[in-house]
Design a protein around this motif. Structure first.
Motif, short mmCIF file in Angstrom:
data_model
loop_
_atom_site.label_atom_id
_atom_site.label_comp_id
_atom_site.label_asym_id
_atom_site.label_seq_id
_atom_site.Cartn_x
_atom_site.Cartn_y
_atom_site.Cartn_z
N THR A 78 -7.92 -2.74 1.55
CA THR A 78 -9.31 -3.04 1.88
C THR A 78 -9.28 -4.04 3.03
OG1 THR A 78 -9.90 -2.72 -0.41
CG2 THR A 78 -11.50 -3.84 0.97
N PHE A 89 -8.89 2.26 -7.07
CA PHE A 89 -8.79 0.93 -6.47
C PHE A 89 -7.83 0.11 -7.31
CE2 PHE A 89 -9.88 -3.54 -6.16
CZ PHE A 89 -9.91 -3.73 -4.79
N TYR A 91 -11.74 0.80 4.65
CA TYR A 91 -10.37 1.20 4.98
C TYR A 91 -10.06 0.74 6.40
CZ TYR A 91 -12.89 5.17 7.00
OH TYR A 91 -13.78 5.94 7.72
N THR A 119 0.84 -1.20 0.00
CA THR A 119 0.00 0.00 0.00
C THR A 119 0.88 1.25 0.00
OG1 THR A 119 -1.61 -1.26 1.32
CG2 THR A 119 -1.95 1.12 1.14
N HIS A 157 -14.39 -5.15 -4.17
CA HIS A 157 -14.45 -3.89 -3.43
C HIS A 157 -13.93 -2.71 -4.27
CE1 HIS A 157 -15.54 -6.20 0.03
NE2 HIS A 157 -14.47 -6.95 -0.10
N ALA A 158 -14.09 -2.80 -5.57
CA ALA A 158 -13.54 -1.79 -6.47
C ALA A 158 -14.08 -0.39 -6.22
CB ALA A 158 -13.79 -2.19 -7.92
N GLY A 170 -6.82 -4.03 -2.90
CA GLY A 170 -7.53 -5.22 -2.44
C GLY A 170 -7.13 -6.44 -3.24
N TYR A 196 -0.76 -4.16 -9.02
CA TYR A 196 -0.74 -2.69 -9.10
C TYR A 196 0.53 -2.12 -9.73
CZ TYR A 196 2.56 -2.41 -5.26
OH TYR A 196 3.68 -2.53 -4.49
N MET A 229 -7.18 2.76 -2.60
CA MET A 229 -7.33 1.52 -1.85
C MET A 229 -6.85 0.35 -2.69
SD MET A 229 -10.82 2.13 0.33
CE MET A 229 -10.56 0.61 1.27
N ALA A 284 -14.74 0.81 -3.16
CA ALA A 284 -14.50 1.17 -1.76
C ALA A 284 -13.84 2.54 -1.60
CB ALA A 284 -13.65 0.10 -1.09
N ALA A 285 -12.91 2.88 -2.45
CA ALA A 285 -12.23 4.18 -2.32
C ALA A 285 -13.22 5.33 -2.46
CB ALA A 285 -11.12 4.30 -3.37
#
Length: 165
Positions: free
Chosen positions: A72, A135, A77, A16, A110-111, A105, A141, A103, A113-114
């Motif tokens: 996530t 996300f 968060y 992260t 949970h795409a 995950g 990433y 965020m 969530a941010a």
């Protein structure tokens, strides 16, 4: 422009943190001026008046652009990030700070969530939250191109907002 990355991962030196740094650099064209790995603030997060926590809050408040990054955790968060955000006054604590929610995950479930969970808290604290949340899959990433795509679309907006703030 002063850029800061705030990372709310329970593990210091996490993916992260790496993703937050990559995003900040992609948006600004240079490494972040400050990185706050919130977990390293330790038990100071649980009490008011801790000098290291207060100094970190000041760094964020004096920044033009801040990437707030969290994995996530339980579909939202982390509590570590929440403890840090609780140190800011509601409505004004992030005034004039362009706040970018990020965020990570394990999967796409949970795409949103941010945008649905982290962005509203940043806005409640007074952050300028004009950019959409990002996300990222924690396994891909660094090489999937999502950070570059996001920066290509939003870096100009971030720059313009920091000049206005």
């Amino acid at each position: 422009m002063t850029t800061t990355v705030v990372v709310g991962n329970p593990k210091p030196g996490s993916r992260t943190l790496d993703a937050g740094r990559l995003l900040a650099e992609a948006l600004t064209g240079r490494p972040a001026d400050h990185v706050i790995d919130v977990i390293t603030l330790g038990s100071g997060l649980l009490a008011w008046g801790d000098e290291a926590v207060a100094a970190s809050v000041r760094v964020v408040q004096e920044s033009s652009l801040v990437v707030f990054a969290s994995p996530t955790f339980k579909a939202t968060y982390t509590g570590v990030l929440k403890l840090f955000l609780d140190q800011f006054a509601g409505g004004t604590g992030l005034r004039d700070v362009v706040s970018v929610p990020l965020m990570l995950g394990a999967g796409p479930a949970h795409a949103m969530a941010a945008d649905l969970l982290l962005k509203p808290v940043l806005a409640e604290l007074g952050g300028t939250c004009a950019l959409p949340g990002l996300f990222l899959l924690d396994s891909t990433y660094a090489e999937d191109g999502k950070i570059a795509e996001y920066a290509e679309r939003w870096a100009g907006v971030a720059t313009a907002l920091t000049k206005v703030s």
